[in-house]
Design a protein around this motif. Structure first.
Motif, short mmCIF file in Angstrom:
data_model
loop_
_atom_site.label_atom_id
_atom_site.label_comp_id
_atom_site.label_asym_id
_atom_site.label_seq_id
_atom_site.Cartn_x
_atom_site.Cartn_y
_atom_site.Cartn_z
N ALA A 44 0.82 -1.22 0.00
CA ALA A 44 0.00 0.00 0.00
C ALA A 44 0.85 1.26 0.00
O ALA A 44 0.33 2.35 -0.26
N GLU A 45 2.13 1.13 0.27
CA GLU A 45 3.01 2.29 0.31
C GLU A 45 3.98 2.30 -0.86
O GLU A 45 4.89 3.13 -0.91
N VAL A 46 3.79 1.40 -1.84
CA VAL A 46 4.67 1.31 -3.01
C VAL A 46 3.95 1.89 -4.22
O VAL A 46 2.78 1.59 -4.47
N LEU A 47 4.67 2.76 -4.96
CA LEU A 47 4.10 3.31 -6.19
C LEU A 47 3.79 2.19 -7.17
O LEU A 47 4.52 1.20 -7.26
N GLU A 48 2.72 2.35 -7.91
CA GLU A 48 2.31 1.32 -8.86
C GLU A 48 3.37 1.07 -9.91
O GLU A 48 3.61 -0.07 -10.33
N ALA A 49 4.08 2.13 -10.31
CA ALA A 49 5.12 1.98 -11.34
C ALA A 49 6.25 1.10 -10.84
O ALA A 49 6.85 0.34 -11.61
N SER B 264 -1.74 3.62 -4.56
CA SER B 264 -0.98 2.43 -4.94
C SER B 264 -1.87 1.45 -5.71
O SER B 264 -3.12 1.54 -5.72
N MET B 265 -1.22 0.50 -6.39
CA MET B 265 -1.96 -0.56 -7.08
C MET B 265 -2.81 -1.35 -6.09
O MET B 265 -3.94 -1.72 -6.37
N PHE B 266 -2.26 -1.55 -4.90
CA PHE B 266 -2.96 -2.28 -3.85
C PHE B 266 -4.29 -1.58 -3.51
O PHE B 266 -5.38 -2.20 -3.51
N GLU B 267 -4.22 -0.25 -3.23
CA GLU B 267 -5.42 0.48 -2.85
C GLU B 267 -6.41 0.56 -4.01
O GLU B 267 -7.63 0.45 -3.82
N ARG B 268 -5.90 0.75 -5.20
CA ARG B 268 -6.79 0.85 -6.37
C ARG B 268 -7.58 -0.43 -6.57
O ARG B 268 -8.78 -0.41 -6.84
N MET B 269 -6.91 -1.56 -6.42
CA MET B 269 -7.60 -2.84 -6.62
C MET B 269 -8.62 -3.10 -5.52
O MET B 269 -9.70 -3.63 -5.77
N VAL B 270 -8.25 -2.72 -4.27
CA VAL B 270 -9.20 -2.93 -3.18
C VAL B 270 -10.44 -2.07 -3.37
O VAL B 270 -11.59 -2.53 -3.20
#
Length: 1134
Positions: free
Chosen positions: A231-236, A276-282
């Protein structure tokens, strides 16, 4: 793909290469760029301060290799000045890391800091020696340790500059080679890492490492990728780790805590790059699993966290946590309404009340027995961090952790103290609106959690805070202060701490009741109720000891109870071996005491001893007595100098010097009139520059005051005695009619313009000045009384024109002023001194007026020429500056001490612009020292009566080597006369030694010789008649007592030897010293009579009579010439 949401577990995670999975898996751990490890208070704050400082305070230690690889010429240069190349490096950090526990002088912190600041200033300076200065230093053979501190730094910077230049040249040639080798090394290392990764089952790396090894990961193609703190890592960053072979992506994180932090804030605000990709997917409804059990927070805290994590459950381990000691609640919200402060410079906020309360609470918890490492202080603003630093000294709170919330994600501690800071009337809560930050800040504690802030402000501006505060109130965890209780007296009412001062009611962590614990010594503990060391194993009784420590019943130990009693130190009166009574410590034996009474003994001189009884008797009696100095004057003399010649006569000299002033020195200072001190009358003569000479009566050295010469463009920055730098700007003297085309320092090539000025003044009246000249500030109408005041006589005419002098501001009628300037200094035609043109009213020198510029320039040129004569010829000065070191080197072969002293004097003048007089003075000093050395040399070891002469030479040398800018006429005359006297003294001693050693009887010994001896030893200056008398007597003595001792002069001896063509060793003396020669073989074969005294001479059978002597001093022979063997020895010089 599987997305997993991580709850608050508090588990530490670390990754490395390992085995255990069937397929390669990539584990990616996020390391935020601004994350700070758990450090103590001061270190954390200092690190943040350094980020804001322009000048970094860190010291860098550089380890140079043993072989510097210096160029040969630079290495040779270092060796000439006796310095190793390694001495170029200077480590400033040694001052900071120095051990203060050793013996010797101690340096306090302020002094050490001052030294470091000075060192940094010197190291940053670019003022270094030039190549020419270094060559001069090398040519003169200087000992560099004798240089001044400033010159040492300049030499050091020259060395470092040469050192760096030599390496810079080497580096330039190696740059391309280095880049090529570095690229090749990176390729090899990448291949090595790739091979290791291929063999590993699990590969662990950070997101930065994943980006670096992207090409390697693409080739390896891991099938499973696990991202921790997703959740703290940029999607890129996640996308760079994925390859075509990836089959399973596992994201572990918590999107309700801190988000990614893009470098550019606008990208986060306008383009949602902080999602983040994590938050977007959730948020898009992708299936995910949530971890429910937490192993960190005690149930009271985790119950509140269910506002954010509804399904959160507690592990059994957190239910067994102990309660916080000394506080009634393990978890509490402290409300206040004290306003915050804003720091405009740091763009941050602070709250003094919260900081003081947090510090007092932290101190109280430490008194309950908690270690400093168990407590962490969190805040959301760096301004509060600095406020806490001011209140928390490192020696008291060392180990306590303090940091901002953003740097504490993933961390935990037993006790958390949280300061919310914000409290204002505008309803602004800033970062506290962000739910992610609130979630992090509320979920860090394990055993105890205490939050202080304005919760009314929080509730009114945040829905999350409204729920949190409502929960706290429902659970009775909310109030305006903490309830503290005493662990030793739990049934008492305790303390309700609403203010920081309330914690002082428990100074030792308990309450205000006395401890009442009986210590092993029998005393009661003097502390108030305390929690730490309740069994008093480490307690120190600080009550008076009162034990008997000697035979005297009234003497009790005066130390504290916990200290060793030691010996009895109570003062008592005791009789000392000398008979005096003195108060000494009771345990001290009389013979061990130094008696402080006055000594009653008398010295051999009859005066009382001046020391105390316990010290040695006075060896040098300093009582003042009347006595006769060696010059014959009577005065007060220190007793020990009465029988010595070292007493300096204090009788005034009063002789008139060559300058016609009376000498102000004393008889002793002037060496009994032989070497007068410099004239102490003030000179007060006007120098060529116009200043008054500030020196004493002398040759008037160059003026050292700032030069006042200036033009309309600039002013001279030299000292007044130095030659001015010429201004080469274009001349500004121009008007509508004429224009000067010369340079400023050159005579102008235009006439004075007498046309009226057409400008209007501020009062709208016509200017009374001339065309092209500065307009006078006076108006003919507005200031008529001042303008028409009669000075030259033409001021009241209607068409009169005026000139204003810029240097003083006075206004004059132009025709009268022109006549005054044109005739200034001419007088009646007689020669007068060079003098600047002056204002006719106030006598201020005129320097800047363009109308009279040619007259000013002519005078300045005359002054510059006078300065050149005072300073001396530049070529001669340059020649002398190069010759003097050679003369000093020659002097060192005779007397090294004299050479060092003169070299030191020369060194002080070397970097300054010295004039010719100063260099001549040094040359004179060298010549005088050479003359002294010549007098001292060739003394025969057994020569008698020479001590007095050597003593006078020593005093004369001391007078000569005194640093001086010049020799006055009086000093030169005195020095020359003293040289003549000392030379005569030496000749007299030599003659007397010959007289005594040869036993020659002369009638004049009792008459003339005593008179000569009195002249030379009385210490007075010789007049002309005395010099002539000495010259005649000494000449006669030398003629009568030649060096050969043969009764003939040296010239006569040489002529006699040349007239006899015989071989060496044939000269002999009769019993009365008369010379005779034996011919033939040189051996005595017969006896005869001396033609001078009729004594028997000669001998028989090659054997000389016993009363005759061999006279080898005639021809330098060592043996009589009575055999071939002796002749051989004579000519071979064996």
């Amino acid at each position: 793909m599987t997305v997993k949401t991580q709850g608050v577990t508090g588990e530490d995670r670390g990754f490395s290469y390992g085995q255990g999975f069937l397929e390669p898996v990539v584990l990616i751990d996020e390391l935020p760029g601004e994350q700070v490890e758990q450090v103590d208070v001061v270190d954390a704050v200092d690190r943040m301060v350094e980020m804001r400082q322009i000048d970094d305070e860190d010291d860098i230690d550089v380890d140079f290799p043993d072989n510097y690889g210096l160029p040969v010429d630079l290495e040779r240069t270092f060796s000439r000045v006796q310095i190793k190349a390694k001495a170029v490096a200077l480590n400033v950090s040694e001052f900071e890391n120095a051990d203060d526990q050793g013996e010797g002088w101690q340096i306090d912190r302020k002094q050490k800091k001052k030294m470091k600041v000075k060192l940094r200033k010197e190291l940053r300076s670019t003022n270094r020696m030039t190549e020419q200065e270094f060559l001069n230093l090398q040519r003169m053979g200087h000992d560099i340790w004798g240089l001044t501190e400033k010159e040492k730094w300049r030499l050091y910077r020259y060395w470092t500059h040469k050192f760096c230049c030599s390496y810079r040249d080497q580096i330039r040639g190696k740059e391309a080679e280095y880049e090529q080798s570095a690229t090749r090394l990176r390729e090899i290392q990448m291949q090595e890492d790739q091979q290791i990764m291929r063999l590993a089952t699990v590969i662990g790396m950070t997101t930065t490492g994943a980006a670096r090894y992207q090409s390697v990961l693409q080739e390896i193609g891991p099938k499973v990728v696990v991202v921790e703190e997703a959740a703290e890592v940029l999607e890129a960053h996640i996308l760079t780790t994925l390859s075509q072979d990836c089959e399973h992506l596992i994201l572990i994180g918590d999107h309700k805590q801190l988000k990614p932090n893009p470098t550019v804030y606008r990208l986060a605000k306008d383009y949602n790059l902080d999602v983040s990709m994590f938050e977007r997917m959730v948020k898009n409804g992708m299936e995910c699993d949530c971890l429910k059990y937490q192993h960190r927070m005690r149930p009271e805290i985790s119950k509140m966290m269910r506002i954010i994590y509804p399904e959160l459950e507690d592990h059994e381990i957190v239910r067994r946590y102990p309660d916080i000691k000394g506080i009634s609640h393990n978890f509490f919200f402290i409300h206040h309404d004290y306003l915050e402060s804003n720091d405009v410079e740091q763009k941050s906020h602070s709250n003094l009340y919260e900081a003081e309360y947090i510090v007092a609470l932290c101190r109280y918890l430490k008194l309950q027995g908690y270690k400093a490492e168990q407590i962490t202080i969190l805040t959301l603003y760096s301004g509060q961090l600095f406020q806490l630093k001011k209140l928390m000294p490192k020696n008291e709170f060392c180990g306590t952790k303090i940091t901002v919330v953003d740097n504490f994600q993933g961390e935990e501690n037993d006790i958390i103290l949280l300061s919310l800071v914000r409290s204002n009337d505008e309803g602004r809560i800033g970062f506290l609106k962000i739910e992610n930050r609130v979630c992090v800040s509320l979920s860090r504690a394990k055993h105890g959690f205490y939050v202080i802030g304005n919760f009314n402000l929080m509730s009114d501006n945040s829905d999350l805070w409204k729920k949190v505060v409502k929960h706290a109130k429902q659970e009775n965890l909310y109030g305006e202060g903490l309830h503290l209780y005493c662990q030793n007296h739990p049934n008492d009412d305790g303390i309700y701490a609403t203010m920081p001062e309330d914690f002082k009611k428990a100074p030792e962590g308990g309450c205000m009741k006395p401890c009442e614990y009986r210590l092993p010594c029998g005393h009661t503990c003097s502390l108030v109720c305390h929690v730490i060391d309740a069994d008093h194993r480490k307690a120190k009784c600080r009550k008076p000891c009162q034990k008997r420590i000697c035979d005297n019943k009234n003497h009790r130990c005066v130390k504290m109870c916990y200290q060793q009693c030691g010996e009895c130190l109570i003062p008592v009166a005791k009789m000392l071996p000398c008979g005096h009574t003195q108060r000494v410590p009771c345990s001290t034996q009389p013979h061990e005491v130094k008696c402080m009474g006055k000594c009653t003994k008398y010295l051999p001189c009859g005066h009382a001893c001046q020391n105390i009884c316990g010290e040695r008797h006075t060896e040098i009696c300093k009582q003042t007595v009347r006595g006769i100095f060696k010059c014959g004057h009577v005065g007060n003399i220190l007793c020990f100098k009465v029988d010595l010649d070292s007493a300096i006569c204090t009788y005034p000299c009063s002789e008139y010097l060559s300058c016609d002033h009376q000498c102000r020195g004393t008889c002793g200072e002037c060496f009994n009139g032989k070497l007068h001190v410099g004239c102490k009358e003030r000179c007060n003569r006007t120098l060529v520059c116009g200043h008054i000479c500030p020196d004493n009566c002398s040759k008037c050295p160059s003026c050292k005051r700032p030069c006042e010469n200036r033009c309309v463009h600039s002013r001279c920055m030299q000292s007044c005695g130095e030659l001015c730098v010429r201004c080469v700007e274009k001349c500004n003297w121009t008007c509508r009619h004429y224009k000067c085309t010369k340079r400023c320092f050159e005579p102008c090539n235009r006439p004075r313009c007498n046309k009226p000025c057409l400008k209007l003044l501020k009062c709208n009246h016509k200017c009374i000045g001339l065309c092209g000249e500065p307009c006078p500030k006076k108006c003919r109408i507005c200031n008529r009384g001042e303008v028409t005041e009669i000075f030259f006589g033409t001021e009241d005419e209607d068409d009169a024109r005026f000139v204003e002098l810029e240097d003083c501001g006075h206004v004059f009628e132009v025709t009268g002023l022109d006549h005054y300037i044109d005739n200034f200094g001419k007088g009646d035609g007689k020669d007068i001194s060079v003098k600047l043109i002056e204002c006719p009213r106030c006598k201020t020198p005129i320097r800047r007026n363009l109308r009279y510029g040619n007259d000013v320039k002519k005078t300045v040129l005359d002054i510059e020429n006078a300065k050149r004569k005072i300073i001396g010829d530049r070529q001669r000065i340059k020649k002398m500056r190069y010759e003097i070191p050679d003369q000093i080197r020659t002097l060192s072969s005779k007397n090294l001490s004299d050479a060092k002293t003169i070299r030191k004097v020369f060194d002080m003048l070397f970097e300054t612009n010295v004039d010719e007089n100063t260099l001549v003075a040094i040359t004179n000093q060298i010549e005088f020292l050479k003359a002294i050395n010549k007098i001292e040399e060739n003394w025969e070891k057994k020569m008698r009566n020479k001590d007095k002469c050597l003593e006078d030479l020593k005093l004369f040398r001391k007078w000569i080597i005194v640093p001086r800018k010049y020799f006055t006429e009086q000093e030169l005359a005195d020095a020359e006369d003293e040289i003549v006297r000392l030379q005569s003294f030496r000749r007299y001693i030599v003659c007397i030694d010959r007289l005594e050693s040869r036993g020659v009887q002369t009638v004049t010994k009792s008459e003339n010789l005593k008179k000569v001896e009195n002249m030379l030893t009385k210490g007075k200056k010789l007049n002309y008649d005395e010099k002539e008398y000495l010259k005649n007597v000494l000449t006669a003595l030398e003629k009568k007592l030649p060096a050969s001792g043969l009764g003939v002069s040296e010239e006569e001896k040489i002529e006699i030897v040349r007239a006899m063509p015989e071989s060496k060793g044939r000269w002999f003396k009769c019993p009365n010293g008369h010379i005779y020669m034996i011919g033939d073989c040189g051996g005595a074969m017969m006896e005869s009579r001396c033609p001078e005294c009729n004594a028997t001479i000669g001998g028989s059978s090659h054997r000389l009579r016993d009363d005759n002597q061999f006279a080898g001093e005639m021809d330098g022979a060592r043996y009589p010439a009575w055999s071939e063997q002796a002749n051989l020895l004579n000519y071979q010089g064996i």
